[in-house]
Design a protein around this motif. Structure first.
Motif, short mmCIF file in Angstrom:
data_model
loop_
_atom_site.label_atom_id
_atom_site.label_comp_id
_atom_site.label_asym_id
_atom_site.label_seq_id
_atom_site.Cartn_x
_atom_site.Cartn_y
_atom_site.Cartn_z
N LYS A 1 0.83 -1.21 0.00
CA LYS A 1 0.00 0.00 0.00
C LYS A 1 0.87 1.26 0.00
CE LYS A 1 -3.96 -2.03 2.39
NZ LYS A 1 -4.98 -1.93 1.39
N ILE A 2 1.90 1.27 0.81
CA ILE A 2 2.79 2.43 0.89
C ILE A 2 3.53 2.63 -0.43
CG2 ILE A 2 4.90 3.33 1.97
CD1 ILE A 2 3.88 2.08 4.61
N ARG B 1 1.38 9.73 1.00
CA ARG B 1 2.19 9.31 2.15
C ARG B 1 2.12 10.37 3.26
NH1 ARG B 1 5.78 7.49 -2.07
NH2 ARG B 1 7.02 9.37 -1.76
N PHE C 1 -1.23 9.92 4.83
CA PHE C 1 -1.24 8.70 5.63
C PHE C 1 -0.57 8.95 6.98
CE2 PHE C 1 0.73 4.30 6.29
CZ PHE C 1 -0.39 3.81 6.92
N ALA D 1 -4.49 3.22 6.03
CA ALA D 1 -3.87 3.25 4.69
C ALA D 1 -4.93 3.13 3.61
CB ALA D 1 -2.85 2.12 4.56
#
Length: 157
Positions: A76-77, A85, A88, A107
């Motif tokens: 996911k990152i 990011r 998040f 996320a």
């Protein structure tokens, strides 16, 4: 995303594990951590460091988190752009995170949040929301909405 796992009994035994990883990679990495302690029934580990494009991610991870969930998070990152990011990281800081499921849910939910560059306080957020028309404010109150931060005015109507 890279995580430094450290054997708490023998801190000299530590290994960086790069996620996502295959099952075989996970077994090899854990063998490196248990070197010299193979006969022990259980060995405790801690996360010493996290190398990730998501700020302060380490505080939300625990050494006992399953590798498959960490793999899911790493994917996911990796798929997030820079702004996602940043969002998040902010979402993690604003929510109550009590485990890996909460981290993964955050996320998954970043589209529900908005990143506003330069807004770092509730006062600035209020000014931004009024100025951009997200909040209705009676015209006779607008002259009183003059937010100061340091030496410069943030919002002047």
């Amino acid at each position: 995303m890279k995580i430094l796992y450290e054997n708490t009994e023998a801190p000299i035994n530590h290994v960086w594990i790069t996620f996502p990883l295959t099952e075989n990679d996970a077994v090899k990495q854990m063998l490196a951590l248990t070197k010299g302690h193979e006969a022990e029934a259980s060995i405790t580990y801690r996360i010493s460091a996290v190398d990730s494009p998501v700020r302060k991610l380490k505080q939300y991870l625990a050494a006992d988190m399953p590798f498959d969930k960490l793999n899911e998070l790493a994917v996911k990152i990796r798929e997030m752009d820079k702004e996602e990011r940043l969002k998040f990281s902010g979402v993690l800081d604003s929510k109550s995170i009590s485990g890996m499921e909460d981290v993964l849910e955050a996320a998954e939910d970043i589209e529900s949040y908005e990143f506003i560059p330069g807004v770092i306080s509730n006062r600035e957020l209020g000014g931004y929301l009024v100025q951009q028309g997200f909040l209705e404010c009676p015209k006779h109150i607008l002259p009183y909405l003059d937010y100061h931060t340091g030496k410069r005015k943030m919002w002047n109507y």
